[in-house]
Design an enzyme around this catalytic site. Structure first.
Site, PDB file in Angstrom:
ATOM      1  N   ASP A 174     -22.665  -4.642  47.860  1.00 26.40           N
ATOM      2  CA  ASP A 174     -21.718  -5.725  48.069  1.00 26.40           C
ATOM      3  C   ASP A 174     -21.711  -6.665  46.861  1.00 26.40           C
ATOM      4  O   ASP A 174     -22.767  -7.001  46.328  1.00 26.40           O
ATOM      5  CB  ASP A 174     -22.107  -6.496  49.337  1.00 26.40           C
ATOM      6  CG  ASP A 174     -21.132  -7.626  49.641  1.00 26.40           C
ATOM      7  OD1 ASP A 174     -19.958  -7.340  49.917  1.00 26.40           O
ATOM      8  OD2 ASP A 174     -21.575  -8.795  49.574  1.00 26.40           O
ATOM      9  N   HIS A 181     -20.421  -6.921  41.109  1.00 27.30           N
ATOM     10  CA  HIS A 181     -20.112  -7.569  39.838  1.00 27.30           C
ATOM     11  C   HIS A 181     -20.845  -8.894  39.676  1.00 27.30           C
ATOM     12  O   HIS A 181     -20.944  -9.407  38.574  1.00 27.30           O
ATOM     13  CB  HIS A 181     -18.601  -7.797  39.716  1.00 27.30           C
ATOM     14  CG  HIS A 181     -17.974  -8.328  40.967  1.00 27.30           C
ATOM     15  ND1 HIS A 181     -17.599  -7.506  42.003  1.00 27.30           N
ATOM     16  CD2 HIS A 181     -17.677  -9.591  41.360  1.00 27.30           C
ATOM     17  CE1 HIS A 181     -17.077  -8.237  42.974  1.00 27.30           C
ATOM     18  NE2 HIS A 181     -17.130  -9.497  42.617  1.00 27.30           N
ATOM     19  N   ASP A 198     -11.731  -5.768  53.949  1.00 26.02           N
ATOM     20  CA  ASP A 198     -11.502  -7.031  53.254  1.00 26.02           C
ATOM     21  C   ASP A 198     -10.025  -7.380  53.113  1.00 26.02           C
ATOM     22  O   ASP A 198      -9.693  -8.496  52.712  1.00 26.02           O
ATOM     23  CB  ASP A 198     -12.094  -6.974  51.838  1.00 26.02           C
ATOM     24  CG  ASP A 198     -13.618  -7.016  51.864  1.00 26.02           C
ATOM     25  OD1 ASP A 198     -14.165  -7.692  52.747  1.00 26.02           O
ATOM     26  OD2 ASP A 198     -14.232  -6.370  51.010  1.00 26.02           O
TER      27      ASP A 198
END
Length: 1544
Positions: free
Chosen positions: A555, A558, A681
């Site tokens: 999760d 980045h 999402d």
């Protein structure tokens, strides 16, 4: 009795560049799951990396665990001629690293320099794919059909969970992705974890036992693997363990730089609570209300907070501190600052501006400038302040009247500090503006924007950036500063490698973070030592997940510190080595994506179809993830199938048994995707598009050659995205309570079929896809690359605004293909407000009312050459049609591939090198000459002529087309349009095979005919692939046969050396117009192609014997060498061999240097060929009479009437030169040379017996290799040579000396009869002549470094242009030409090194290296010379005397063949000063470095050779012959020398 023979060893070849980087497209190395294969690192033996070099890899030995920091070293032992091979077995999946440590190669110099410090290359990565197994079957990653579930909506295990999991399995998904299964924090977000080390008791009452039971049932009963989210960045803001360990987060004790952000956050919360009392709106719903609240920020928050104090210097504090330091300083206490004040008088310093004074203090010991900290953390160095005050006011002396006092200096320093603060106030003002704007924009989104949540007064004014821990018995033991913990969030377009909460970032102060107030950001630091508890806790969490789940989804990857992710994935792989790792990665940069993928070994990145905003964009995404184009060219072909002992010795793993090897080249790999139709999402189709798009969107995703996925609610057609934080209802799915049928609504019934087909295609390797976009339609055809079986999908998308229209899809034509309809369906969904409200009001999460209906009327029209698919009239948006396809002509194409790629070695294994010249090469003039008529090279429409008629012509194009999979190239278009290229190649081979002497070509012709007949049956769109496979197989077999026929140093040499050696095959062949003999046809050596390929222009005496040592002797082509020596010996006349042979029919004798290269070659032959000295006694018939200048035609009875041995030929050449030559060329005049003046035909050569040097030529001819004659009447240069080089040319002097010493040694050994030459009745012995020449050489040619030494040499000091060089000529017709620096002296150095004093020679070579050497060639004239003209254009017809008609051919352009001699000389003389093994290695590496341009040139040249010349600094020259014999031959000479010298 022996056991079964082991199969071939699979090898993945990994070549490294000289920088140590992988020579792989994109440098991304992605390898399949471990299966016993090895990675072979291939490093050029003379690479600079081999200088004290070691390859380090952390790939573990088989059976050993992986340790990221445990690297094994492999010494790189230099070998100039070979490629070092290091074999590393691959036994584990994951991300592995390698690098090279070495000592950099210093710049070449003859002076002493500090040696470079050891260094290392960058770290590079090898990613090995994990192997997933399910129910005893391997699941390739691209076969995964993944289903996402948010665990909080699943209910209680096992009763609720089992129903849903069974429903998932019934739809043929094979992996379930779970959101985190840990207990949730106060917000109830699945990603705000309360306790990472336990499982949610609401879902799993028995905790870990339930999870173990669930996974067991999933894998064993349902056929489902588990994939789980791991959350490493943050924890719930109410996690109990934070109270015990607040150091796990960012607080102002662990991160003091956040103090200002915390104070601002607290002040903003206070401001929000005070809005009513301040008369400001407490509910913001209009822009006016927002403006009023924002306007209040400055007076009520920023000014009140005095936020600028975090930016500025405390003026009073630092002014007093500097004055005190000034008043108490001694003269010795400020030495470090005196030089910084600069030179000049005290008055100068007093006149400094305030800016200059401020800059001085900022540069001298100023602290805190680069980051924020507590208030007034920025400060000057008091010592620097004292130094500045001393410079301005002088020293402090309280006893001296009128001395500066503290008051004056305090005023001075205050002004300077105020100047310093000006920039810091500006810095604050800029940040304050950003803070205000960020708060404005966030409030507008949250309260006003239509696409925002439109929060009301019940919410706080702004989200808090900090979580305040409660005060209790646990927290009261901590410093109060530790109890406010920073919350996590994300920043638009942030640098993924930068910590947004770190000291170098102001994102939290500037309010740039979109914060998750329910999550505390975790502070890991750089290593476990920085936060031991946190690293240990998260390691236990990670390994707990790896214990049960086959894959991770990272999760917020980045925002995860990459070193942390590496560490935790290593720990996870300790538990589960074949862990699949997917990542949510949004770095905004493909380069950054690759960095994460390579370092972490990510299996795939999550991408989503619902992110597309149009049918065109969706088509682009499907194309991106769909696989290779249909008919892709095979790039994974086995390129070597030789026993292991034929491969360069590997110094990696010892004990590997010798066996056959399959060498695979690592091909370009794009980033792999987990392509989701929708994720948890993002919005559902019913929100973002048209609900009917659920079906075509899902179908298009499932047709892609990647892992695919969906989310609970998608198949059921939920009306909107499920709010994973606030939603309280549980999942409901009609597929969880029985069999999946179409009457249940949603798309589950079709999804079951789509998943089944997707998994089937992924397992079988269907990786070729064609995507077509037409309006609102997308068609996808996905095929197996070998069987050509496939599936075809037609989808009518349903983006908003199109209703039920869009027009019809044009009929689809599938060439040579059969098709069978699997099904055609349309989706209809009730999206009315009533339907939506009904669904929203239910107790469970349910989908909209829908129906999935089969559509009839699809027309499958089979024609002889195609199948036409026509969609029915009723094919509205939200419809799909699915077909199974196959190509009857390729039903057994897996066997076809094996057939086409097989048998090449046997077919080409009996060819001679001359046969291979025909098979591989033959330029246009050669083909015309040999084949007759109009037959030439093949011409491809839209591309033009191939450079060769043979396989190299095709391969030069196809190698790049294959590498880039460039199916749009004209050659592919041409092949799809017809089979002309197949017919042409077969016809050419068959015709030649029928000719006498060429019967060996019958086997390759039969092989090629059978292959082309086989592939001619495939559909035309597949012809490029199969044609390329045939040509590649044939080319490699022919190439390998050529190398096999050469000497061991070539067979076992590096690829560059082999490429050079194949130029000998390229340049040697039969020609009707150019044999070596008038009446006998033999293969002849061309000077270059295509310019010097046929008739009189093919065989040049000079070119042949400059090339012959490399192209023939060093390659083992001794018979060809002997044939050329004998042929030219037969035409000796005037003591010379001809410049132009012309079959021996009309030889021309106008080159003074050819005879000396000829004699040098005979010397080389005797030294390099076994029993080579027997050549000296070989007899040859003479075209002309010995010692007789009479010219007659070759048909004259005198021609070939007498014989001489080669020894006699040598003696005649030496005697004629010793006696002097003076003759006029036979047939002199315009018919012989239309450019030359009459006096140019006069040839005069003599020996100056005072020096032993040979002189010759005049200013009207050009008798050395620099032989360009002026041709321009317009410029007045006709008949005026560009480079006459009369006098004693230095290379001729060197070649002469080499011959003399050789003959002397032969005579001493009684292998040569005569002791010398007769001159005026006396014998001058070879030794005497050589001694005389040597004793005068340096005096005649050397130009000393110091003018004071000129008297020791024959020097005209006034003409000298450069010093420390060797003259190009001695006593030429133009004195200044003697002193020109050219690239001829290294020839003399190479063949006669003992003529030169080593120190002087090396200095001259160093100068030439910097002045003359280009990327590939040597400049033919010093760029500092007034005559330097480096751009050659033979067609220029200008009035420029120097360049018109290319007169500057040798006046600056960079020729390649002298590079070989230069590097041979450099190596030879450099080694003379090298004493240790390491020093000698450096000499080889210096040479290797200078070959980089040539290596690149031959690799990129379609001619597969090295050009004749380039213009300045390697620029392309259009008039250069693109492949020249001596350009390659002279570099092979270098490799031969290197082999000899390495053995010394």
């Amino acid at each position: 009795m022996t056991g079964p023979r082991a199969g071939p060893q699979e090898v993945y070849l990994l070549p490294l560049t000289d920088s140590g980087a992988p020579d792989v497209p994109g440098e991304y190395i992605y390898l399949p799951p471990p299966s016993g294969y090895i990675v072979r690192f291939a490093i050029e033996g003379a690479s600079s990396n081999c200088r004290f070099g070691t390859l380090w890899v952390n790939i573990p030995e088989p059976g050993k665990p992986f340790d990221r920091h445990q690297f094994r070293g492999y010494k790189l032992r230099s070998d100039f001629n070979r490629t070092i091979a290091i074999d590393i077995p691959i036994s584990l999946a994951g991300a592995f690293a390698f690098y090279i440590t070495y000592t950099p190669l210093p710049e070449f110099t003859t002076s002493r320099e500090t040696p470079p410090e050891p260094t290392r290359t960058s770290t590079y990565y090898i990613d090995v794919c994990p192997r997933l197994n399910l129910q005893n079957e391997t699941l390739p990653l691209d076969s995964l059909s993944i289903f996402s579930l948010v665990s909080k909506f699943m209910g209680r295990y096992p009763e609720d969970w089992n129903d849903h999991l069974r429903g998932v399995a019934q739809r043929n998904y094979n992996m379930v992705h779970f959101s985190p299964l840990a207990p949730r924090g106060a917000s109830s977000s699945p990603y705000s974890l309360f306790d990472q080390l336990t499982f949610d008791p609401e879902s799993f009452p028995r905790g870990e036992r339930d999870v173990a039971d669930m996974i067991s049932k999933m894998e064993g009963e349902y056929g489902l693997l588990g994939l789980v989210d791991v959350v490493w960045n943050h924890t719930a803001n109410n996690s109990a363990w934070l109270e015990e360990h607040p150091e796990a987060g960012y607080n102002i004790e662990t991160a003091p730089h956040l103090e200002s952000a915390l104070e601002l956050d607290t002040a903003l919360l206070q401001y929000g609570g005070d809005l009513g009392s301040l008369g400001l709106p407490t509910s913001i719903s209009t822009m006016d209300e927002l403006k009023r609240c924002i306007d209040g920020l400055k007076p009520h928050v920023l000014t009140k907070l005095r936020l600028w104090e975090y930016y500025i210097v405390d003026v009073q504090r630092d002014a007093r501190g500097a004055v005190e330091a000034w008043a108490t300083a001694s003269a010795e206490s400020l030495p470090g600052f005196s030089s910084s004040l600069g030179s000049g008088s005290v008055a100068d310093r007093k006149e400094w501006s305030l800016k200059q004074k401020a800059d001085f203090l900022l540069e001298q010991g100023f602290s805190g400038a680069g980051e924020l900290g507590p208030r007034f953390h920025r400060r000057i160095s008091y010592q620097a302040g004292a130094a500045l005050l001393t410079a301005i006011h002088g020293r402090y002396d309280s006893t001296e009247h009128g001395a500066p006092d503290r008051g004056a200096t305090l005023t001075t320093m205050t002004k300077v500090l105020d100047e310093i603060n000006l920039q810091f106030y500006k810095e604050y003002d800029a940040d304050a503006a950003i803070i205000t704007q960020q708060i404005h924009d966030r409030l507008r989104y949250l309260r006003i924007d239509d696409n925002g949540p439109k929060q009301g007064a019940e919410h706080t004014f702004i989200e808090s950036y900090f979580a305040r821990l409660p005060l209790n018995a646990t927290t009261e033991k901590h410093n109060p500063k530790a109890l406010s913990l920073l919350c996590n969030g994300w920043v638009w377009a942030a640098d993924a490698m930068k910590d947004n909460a770190g000291s170098a970032s102001r994102a939290y102060l500037r309010r740039e973070v979109i914060v998750w107030s329910d999550c505390v950001k975790l502070r890991y630091g750089k290593s476990p030592e920085d936060n031991p508890y946190l690293w240990d806790r998260m390691t236990r969490y990670t390994q707990l997940m790896a214990k049960y789940f086959a894959g991770f989804r990272i999760d917020n990857c980045h925002s995860t510190p990459i070193h942390l992710a590496e560490y935790l994935l290593d720990k996870a792989r300790e538990v589960r080595p074949d862990l699949a790792v997917f990542a949510e990665l949004f770095t905004g940069s493909e380069e950054m994506d690759y960095l994460f993928v390579k370092r972490l070994g990510l299996s795939a990145l999550i991408r989503e179809a619902m992110q597309s905003w149009s049918t065109a964009e969706l088509a682009r995404l499907v194309h991106m993830h769909g696989g290779r184009p249909i008919g892709s060219l095979e790039v994974d072909k086995v390129s070597n199938n030789e026993p292991a002992d034929r491969v360069p010795t590997a110094n990696g793993v010892n004990g590997i048994p010798k066996k056959m090897e399959i060498i695979r080249h690592i091909k370009r790999s794009s980033l792999h995707a987990l392509f989701m139709d929708c994720t948890h999402d993002n919005d559902m189709p019913a929100q973002k598009r048209d609900a009917r798009d659920t079906l075509p969107n899902a179908a298009l995703v499932n047709m892609c050659a990647s892992a695919t996925g969906s989310v609970m609610g998608y198949d059921e057609i939920y009306p909107r995205l499920v709010d994973i934080v606030n939603e309280k209802r549980l999942y409901e799915s009609p597929y969880s309570h029985g069999k999946v049928t179409a009457d249940l609504g949603g798309i589950g019934a079709v999804k079951k079929l789509l998943n089944e087909i997707h998994t089937l295609m992924g397992k079988a390797g269907y990786d070729e896809t064609f995507v077509h976009h037409e309006g609102e339609y997308i068609t996808v055809h996905r095929l197996h690359p070998h069987s050509r079986k496939g599936y075809f999908l037609a989808a009518h998308t349903a983006y908003p605004g199109y209703g039920s229209g869009n027009g019809a899809l044009a009929p689809v034509h599938l060439a040579e293909t059969k098709a069978k309809l699997i099904g055609c369906w349309k989706l209809e969904v009730d999206t009315s407000e009533d339907a939506r409200n009904s669904v929203f009001s239910r107790k469970l999460l349910e989908g909209l009312p829908s129906s999935l209906t089969s559509i009839s009327g699809v027309d499958v029209n089979e024609q002889p050459a195609e199948t036409i698919l026509t969609m029915p009239g009723d094919f509205p948006p939200g419809s799909i049609a699915l077909f199974e396809t196959w190509i009857p002509s390729t039903e057994h194409s897996e066997g076809l591939d094996n057939f086409v790629a097989g048998g090449g070695k046997e077919a080409f294994g009996e060819l001679s090198l001359t046969d291979l010249n025909f098979v591989l090469y033959r330029c246009e003039p050669e083909e015309h000459d040999l084949m007759g008529g109009n037959d030439g090279v093949y011409s491809i429409p839209g591309h033009g002529n191939l450079v060769y008629a043979g396989l190299q012509g095709w391969w030069s194009i196809l190698k790049n087309v294959i590498r880039d999979n460039d199916l749009g190239h004209p050659i592919c278009k041409h092949l799809r349009e017809g089979k002309w290229a197949l017919d042409w190649n077969i016809s050419r081979l068959l015709r030649m095979a029928k000719r006498e002497g060429h019967s060996a070509l019958s086997k390759p012709a039969a092989w090629m005919l059978s292959r082309f007949e086989a592939i001619s049956k495939v559909p035309n769109y597949l012809l490029p692939r199969y044609f390329a496979l045939v040509i590649q197989t044939a080319y490699e077999a022919a190439w390998n046969r050529g190398i096999e026929l050469m000497s061991d140093n070539i067979t076992h040499g590096q690829k560059f050396l082999q490429s050079l050696a194949m130029v000998s095959v390229q340049q040697t062949g039969y020609m009707k117009s150019a044999s070596l003999w008038p009446e006998k046809s033999v293969p002849s050596l061309a000077a270059g192609l295509p310019h010097f390929s046929s008739s009189w222009a093919r065989c040049w005496g000079r070119d042949v014997f400059i090339s012959l040592r490399g192209l023939y002797l060093a390659t083992g082509r001794f018979a060809d060498a002997e044939e050329h020596i004998l042929a030219f010996a037969s035409v000796l006349k005037h003591g010379m061999i001809p410049n132009l042979l012309s079959d021996g029919k009309a030889p021309r004798y106008n080159s003074r240097d050819s005879i000396w290269f000829f004699l040098q070659t005979i010397q080389d032959y005797t030294n390099m060929v076994p029993e080579g000295r027997k050549l000296l006694q070989q007899k040859v018939s003479r075209r002309f009479l010995p010692y007789d200048d009479t010219y007659f035609e070759y048909t004259d009875p005198r021609a070939y009437s007498q014989e001489s041995s080669i020894e006699q030929i040598i003696q005649e050449a030496m005697q004629r030169h010793a006696s002097g030559l003076s003759f006029r060329e036979a047939n002199a005049g315009g018919a012989l040379d239309m450019q030359m003046k009459s006096e140019g035909f006069n040839i005069d050569i003599k020996v100056d017996w005072d020096t032993g040097l040979i002189f010759g030529g005049n200013q009207s001819n050009c008798g050395t290799w620099m032989d360009k004659m002026g041709e321009s009447e317009k410029a007045g240069s006709k008949g005026v040579p560009g480079t006459p080089r009369d006098g004693a040319a230095i290379e001729i002097s060197g070649l002469l000396y080499s011959t003399l010493t050789w003959l002397a040694s032969l005579h001493d050994a009684r292998l040569y009869r005569l002791p010398g030459v007769q001159v005026k009745g006396e014998v001058i012995t070879w030794s005497a002549w050589a001694t005389r020449l040597k004793s005068n050489f340096e005096r005649c040619y050397y130009i000393p470094l110091q003018r004071s030494e000129d008297s020791q040499y024959d020097i005209n000091s006034s003409i000298v242009n450069r010093r420390g060089i060797y003259k190009d000529l001695y006593r030429s017709g133009k004195e200044y030409e003697d002193y020109q620096l050219r690239a001829n002296f290294p020839i003399a150095m190479t063949v006669a090194p003992d003529l030169f004093q080593p120190e002087k020679a090396l200095q001259a070579l160093e100068l030439a290296d910097s002045v003359l050497r280009g990327p590939t060639g040597m400049a033919t004239l010093d760029p500092g010379d007034l005559n330097y003209r480096p751009y050659y254009n033979n067609s220029e017809d200008s009035s420029d005397f120097a360049t018109s008609k290319g007169r500057n051919y040798h006046q600056g352009p960079e020729w390649l063949w002298p590079t070989g001699f230069f590097l041979r000389a450099l190596l030879k003389f450099d080694l003379m000063r090298r004493k240790t093994r390491e020093e000698r290695t450096e000499a080889f590496q210096q040479v290797s470095r200078r070959l980089e341009g040539c290596k690149k040139a031959i690799e990129e040249s379609p001619w597969a050779g090295l050009t004749e010349l380039t213009n300045r600094k390697g620029e392309f020259c259009g008039d250069s012959s693109p492949t020249q014999a001596w350009s390659a031959g002279c570099l092979i000479d270098l490799f031969w020398d290197a082999k000899e010298l390495e053995e010394e």
